[in-house]
Structures are given as structure tokens and as C-alpha cells.
Scaffold this active site. Structure first.
Site, PDB file in Angstrom:
ATOM      1  N   GLY A  31       0.699  -1.253   0.215  1.00 28.06           N
ATOM      2  CA  GLY A  31      -0.072  -0.126  -0.230  1.00 28.06           C
ATOM      3  C   GLY A  31       0.813   1.238   0.083  1.00 28.06           C
ATOM      4  N   GLU A  85       4.144  -6.595   1.759  1.00 23.76           N
ATOM      5  CA  GLU A  85       3.440  -7.110   0.336  1.00 23.76           C
ATOM      6  C   GLU A  85       3.455  -5.895  -0.508  1.00 23.76           C
ATOM      7  OE1 GLU A  85      -0.340  -8.485   1.465  1.00 23.76           O
ATOM      8  OE2 GLU A  85       0.175 -10.472   2.318  1.00 23.76           O
ATOM      9  N   PRO A  86       4.597  -5.137  -0.715  1.00 21.48           N
ATOM     10  CA  PRO A  86       4.275  -4.109  -1.503  1.00 21.48           C
ATOM     11  C   PRO A  86       4.232  -4.518  -3.290  1.00 21.48           C
ATOM     12  CG  PRO A  86       6.746  -4.472  -1.231  1.00 21.48           C
ATOM     13  CD  PRO A  86       6.012  -5.398  -0.340  1.00 21.48           C
ATOM     14  N   ARG A 116       2.850  -1.827  -5.907  1.00 20.67           N
ATOM     15  CA  ARG A 116       3.091  -0.468  -6.374  1.00 20.67           C
ATOM     16  C   ARG A 116       4.667   0.165  -6.429  1.00 20.67           C
ATOM     17  NH1 ARG A 116      -1.210   2.675  -7.888  1.00 20.67           N
ATOM     18  NH2 ARG A 116      -2.651   1.558  -6.237  1.00 20.67           N
ATOM     19  N   ARG A 168      -6.224   2.753 -15.322  1.00 21.45           N
ATOM     20  CA  ARG A 168      -6.147   3.505 -14.198  1.00 21.45           C
ATOM     21  C   ARG A 168      -6.902   4.769 -14.094  1.00 21.45           C
ATOM     22  NH1 ARG A 168      -2.356   5.059 -11.671  1.00 21.45           N
ATOM     23  NH2 ARG A 168      -3.094   4.855  -9.746  1.00 21.45           N
ATOM     24  N   TYR A 193      -9.751   5.061 -11.768  1.00 19.63           N
ATOM     25  CA  TYR A 193      -9.553   5.706 -10.597  1.00 19.63           C
ATOM     26  C   TYR A 193      -9.440   7.230 -10.568  1.00 19.63           C
ATOM     27  CZ  TYR A 193      -7.696   0.994  -9.451  1.00 19.63           C
ATOM     28  OH  TYR A 193      -7.658  -0.470  -9.139  1.00 19.63           O
ATOM     29  N   CYS A 201     -14.359   3.312 -28.073  1.00 20.42           N
ATOM     30  CA  CYS A 201     -15.659   3.568 -28.136  1.00 20.42           C
ATOM     31  C   CYS A 201     -16.201   3.947 -26.898  1.00 20.42           C
ATOM     32  CB  CYS A 201     -16.232   3.223 -28.987  1.00 20.42           C
ATOM     33  SG  CYS A 201     -15.607   2.919 -30.784  1.00 20.42           S
ATOM     34  N   GLU A 202     -15.555   4.681 -25.933  1.00 13.80           N
ATOM     35  CA  GLU A 202     -16.200   5.164 -24.505  1.00 13.80           C
ATOM     36  C   GLU A 202     -15.717   6.678 -24.354  1.00 13.80           C
ATOM     37  OE1 GLU A 202     -17.596   3.029 -22.098  1.00 13.80           O
ATOM     38  OE2 GLU A 202     -17.371   0.900 -22.855  1.00 13.80           O
ATOM     39  N   TYR A 206      -0.267  -2.177 -12.259  1.00 10.82           N
ATOM     40  CA  TYR A 206      -1.607  -1.959 -12.500  1.00 10.82           C
ATOM     41  C   TYR A 206      -1.873  -1.307 -13.753  1.00 10.82           C
ATOM     42  CZ  TYR A 206      -1.548  -2.951  -7.585  1.00 10.82           C
ATOM     43  OH  TYR A 206      -1.359  -3.383  -6.266  1.00 10.82           O
TER      44      TYR A 206
HETATM   45  C1  LIG Z   1      -2.873  -5.112  -3.780  1.00  7.47           C
HETATM   46  C2  LIG Z   1      -2.405  -5.595  -2.657  1.00  7.47           C
HETATM   47  C3  LIG Z   1      -1.102  -5.691  -2.180  1.00  7.47           C
HETATM   48  C4  LIG Z   1      -0.429  -4.702  -3.069  1.00  7.47           C
HETATM   49  O1  LIG Z   1      -0.634  -3.250  -2.784  1.00  7.47           O
HETATM   50  P1  LIG Z   1       0.155  -2.070  -3.379  1.00  7.47           P
HETATM   51  O2  LIG Z   1      -0.478  -0.735  -3.113  1.00  7.47           O
HETATM   52  O3  LIG Z   1       0.525  -2.193  -4.620  1.00  7.47           O
HETATM   53  O4  LIG Z   1       1.486  -2.206  -2.709  1.00  7.47           O
HETATM   54  C5  LIG Z   1      -0.677  -6.350  -1.045  1.00  7.47           C
HETATM   55  N1  LIG Z   1      -1.545  -6.924  -0.298  1.00  7.47           N
HETATM   56  C6  LIG Z   1      -2.882  -7.430  -0.624  1.00  7.47           C
HETATM   57  C7  LIG Z   1      -3.488  -8.379   0.191  1.00  7.47           C
HETATM   58  C8  LIG Z   1      -3.254  -6.753  -1.876  1.00  7.47           C
HETATM   59  O5  LIG Z   1      -4.376  -6.972  -2.120  1.00  7.47           O
END
Ligand SMILES: *Cc1c(COP(=O)(O)O)cnc(C)c1O
Length: 421
Positions: A239, A275-276, A278, A314, A318, A346-347, A375
Site C-alpha cells: 500500500g 507486500e508492496p 506499486r 487507471r 480511478y 468507443c467510450e 496496475y
Molecule cells: C493489492 C494488494 C497488495 C499490494 O498493494 P500495493 O498498493 O500495490 O502495494 C498487497 N497485499 C494485498 C492483500 C493486496 O490485495
């Protein structure tokens, strides 16, 4: 920081000319820089040095096996959210014990696959899932290592479509019910509790929501330990946000993030997983596209590109912002103008940017979306029967199309015509 820069007036990925790659691969295409992946991975590694940790790359951000293998070679584990991602990671040479299985709707077949080939842990998101996992593991004479994903009910202060840690989101179990759920987990055959998991959202640009969530995690760890559970691992999710343009200011660095983790959770002596997605790949990728037309509208000019929302979703999904830069560096005295930047789909939603101040563009020239590595290709589709966008990986001056553009014949041959037609 990334390794995309102008050399001799031409945008390069490391030492490879984007113009040359475009000539060979055709547009649009994604291009990734290995040195940038390395740099971002190393930032996290040094941010967590001194504590037992594993960086599990969130495969969904960019899932090409060449990217997985690059990161695995640096020492990354993987975070997967489907059987397909699990298989990709395995094909890329990642051992099962380096793979964390997340996701709110794991199927029995996915559980079986991961249990038979090995898994670091399942991040379980509900009691219903816990029950199914217990039965499957028990029938296979296996023990499934698990954490439970708790929903800490904190506001991640990000776009609502990528916030996952509020009580109303579908993710995890309410943290207030964690004691009960852990008691249930401990009582089930085929289940071994190894820790706790949290993931509150994506593209977070402040540390405070993380800190709030991790403090709740620290309290929960102590409570569950006093209940007799072995909590040896904390999965802190991904995140951490990246700057998409100057308007984002500067999000916290991995170093500041790591310092906060050590301050809030260090005393628990847990193994830390992050869990990075992005932050590892976002700024390591560009989407390169050609200008098809500069179209005069009623009150504005449209820059019509050969990339569209099916290639980079994206902005449509978003309202995301991406810098758009020329591949051939404009001369210093070249004037700027304002365009609505759109694709050929076509959107009306196929709009990348409105009233974007840019250099004056000409049909046939190349431009690049920056920060498109995460993404981007992973969310691409063949909507409007547009071939799935290719991906290119650069390493110094070497490059390879790590996914080629399918031909129209290949795409069309996938349809089957029933014999009653
Ligand atoms: C999407 C996701 C991530 C990665 O999020 P980033 O914003 O890309 O770092 C990590 N863990 C879980 C469970 C996710 O769904």
C-alpha cells in the site's frame, strides 16, 4: 527515482533507446527498467534491515514472469491472490514456501494447488474460508499455515476504490472479533496459526493510517499471545504510495515506513512480511504510445493516441493521474498547449487526461505515460478487439519483449462457432 532519462535528446530506459524499441516492437507497449526494480527493492531491504523480514511482492501489480523472476532473484517472496498468480510465481521459479496466498474468495481448487506444492501461509479472510481450508488440508493430511486478515477499521485516506481497511469493506474480519476467530482456528484440524495479517489499501501517501493499523496489530498480538496462540509472523500488507506527478508531493519513503514499523512493532520480535506492489514496479514502467491525430474539437483539441483504456485502465477506473512526456525531447523554446488526451476506444471514459498542459504534438510522434508499471499491463484487456499490449524488459542496453503482441488472427481464432450456426 527511476532510470528513464533523456540521452542525446531521446528518452531511454537505462541504456536502451525508447525510439529503437518502438521501431522493433511497435506501439503501444510497456517498458520496464530492471535497475529501477532493483533500486526500489533495495530501498525496502535496507529499510527493514536488522529485523527478520521477507518482502513479498504483490504479483497482481505486474504479473509477467520475467518481472517475478527478476524480483525473486533479488530475494523477494511473492503475495498472490489467485491460483493463476500462484502458478505464475511457481513457473518463474519461486518456491512454494516463499509464496503468501491472499484474497477474499479462495476456492477449494486454489487451496489444494497451494497445499500440494507448498505455501508460506494462507492469509484467511473469513471464518467460512477457515472452515473450508481446514477440511481440505485435513483430507490431504496436510497442515495449512495461516494468518487471519483483520480489518482494523482505519481510513487509509486514499481513493475509495482502493481503500480496504474500513469496516464497510469486504476484506478481512472485524478486528473486534479476532479473539473468537483465532480460538476457532486453533480448534480446527489441518490449521496452524502462524501470525496476523493486515492490508488497509493502496496508494497511501501518509504514514499515519499505517501506524494506526499497526498499533492495533501490536495490541492484538499481545492479546492473542496471552490467549496461548503462537503469533510469530506479522504480515503488514502493501500500500505504500508513489508520486505520480508533482501534485502528489512526496509520499513517505520506504525508510520512514521501515522506521515506523520498527518503532511500533519491533518489541514483539515477530518476523515481518510486507507486500508492496506499486512501490516496487510503479515507477519502473512506462507505457509508450504514438500520437495518431491531433483533432480540433468544438472548444478544445484532442490528442488521440494509439493507447487506450484497455491498455491503461487507471485513469478511467480511478481518475488516476499519469505524467505524459515526449520521447523526443522538445527544444527549449518550443511552446506548450493544452489537450484532452484520449484513446481510440468507443467510450467517453477512454480519457487519459483533460486540459493537460503539454508540448505541441504532431501525428506520428511518440509519447510516454510515466509511472505506469503497476496496475498497467496487469489490468489490460482486449476490449474493442485491440491486441493485448506487449511488455518489454530492459537491463542496461539489453531488452526483450517479455510478452509479445498477439496477432489479430490469434485473437480471432480463440472464438469457437457452434455447429448450429
Ligand atoms: C493489492 C494488494 C497488495 C499490494 O498493494 P500495493 O498498493 O500495490 O502495494 C498487497 N497485499 C494485498 C492483500 C493486496 O490485495
Amino acid at each position: 527515482m527511476d532510470y528513464f532519462s533523456y540521452k542525446g535528446g531521446i528518452l531511454h530506459a537505462e541504456d536502451a533507446s525508447i525510439k529503437e524499441i518502438a521501431k522493433e516492437v511497435g506501439t503501444p507497449f510497456y517498458v520496464y527498467s530492471t535497475a529501477t526494480l532493483r533500486r526500489h527493492f533495495d530501498l525496502f531491504e535496507s529499510a527493514l534491515s536488522g529485523i527478520d523480514h521477507l518482502i513479498c511482492y504483490a504479483v497482481k501489480a505486474a504479473s509477467n514472469q520475467a518481472i517475478l523472476k527478476t524480483l525473486a532473484n533479488f530475494g523477494a517472496g511473492m503475495d498472490v491472490v489467485s491460483g493463476g498468480e500462484y502458478k505464475r510465481a511457481r513457473e518463474a521459479g519461486v518456491e512454494g514456501r516463499q509464496i503468501v496466498f491472499s484474497g477474499v474468495g479462495k476456492t477449494g481448487a486454489e487451496m489444494k494447488l497451494a497445499l500440494s506444492e507448498g505455501v508460506r501461509q494462507f492469509n484467511v479472510e473469513s471464518e467460512e474460508e477457515l472452515q473450508v481450508l481446514s477440511e481440505i488440508a485435513n483430507n490431504m493430511n496436510k497442515v495449512a499455515p495461516i494468518t487471519v486478515r483483520v480489518n482494523p477499521d482505519v481510513d487509509a485516506k486514499t481513493h475509495e476504490k482502493i481503500a480496504t481497511g474500513k469496516a464497510e469493506n469486504k476484506f478481512g474480519i472485524p478486528i473486534s472479533r479476532a479473539r473468537e476467530v483465532y480460538a476457532k482456528a486453533a480448534s480446527l484440524p489441518g490449521i496452524q496459526v502462524v501470525g496476523i495479517d493486515v492490508h488497509i489499501g493502496s496508494q497511501l501517501t501518509q504514514l499515519l493510517p499505517f501506524e494506526e493499523a499497526y498499533k492495533k496489530l501490536a495490541d492484538l498480538t499481545e492479546m492473542l499471545r496471552s490467549d496461548g496462540h503462537e503469533i510469530k509472523r506479522l504480515d503488514l500488507g502493501g500500500g505504500l504510495g508513489i508520486p505520480y506527478g508533482s501534485k502528489d508531493g512526496s509520499p513517505p519513503t520506504p525508510k520512514e515506513y521501515g522506521q515506523m514499523i520498527k518503532r511500533v512493532l519491533g518489541h514483539l520480535n515477530c518476523e515481518i512480511e510486507i507486500e508492496p506492489g506499486r512501490l516496487l514496479v510503479g515507477n519502473a514502467g512506462l507505457l509508450v504510445t504514438e500520437v495518431i491525430y491531433v483533432k480540433k474539437g468544438h472548444d478544445r483539441e484532442f490528442l488521440i493516441l494509439d493507447a487506450a483504456m484497455n491498455d491503461l485502465l487507471r485513469p478511467a477506473l480511478y481518475e488516476a493521474y499519469h505524467d505524459i512526456v515526449p520521447v523526443l525531447q522538445p527544444s527549449v523554446n518550443q511552446k506548450n498547449t493544452v489537450y484532452d488526451v484520449v484513446g481510440p476506444v468507443c467510450e467517453t471514459g477512454d480519457t487519459f487526461a483533460k486540459s493537460r498542459a503539454m508540448h505541441i504534438c504532431k501525428p506520428g510522434e511518440l509519447v510516454a505515460f510515466r509511472s505506469a508499471g503497476a496496475y498497467g499491463a496487469a489490468m489490460a484487456s482486449e476490449y474493442n478487439t485491440r491486441p493485448l499490449v506487449p511488455e518489454v524488459l530492459v537491463n542496461n542496453s539489453d531488452y526483450l519483449a517479455i510478452r509479445e503482441r498477439p496477432t489479430l488472427d490469434e485473437i480471432i481464432a480463440r472464438d469457437k462457432i457452434p455447429n448450429w450456426l
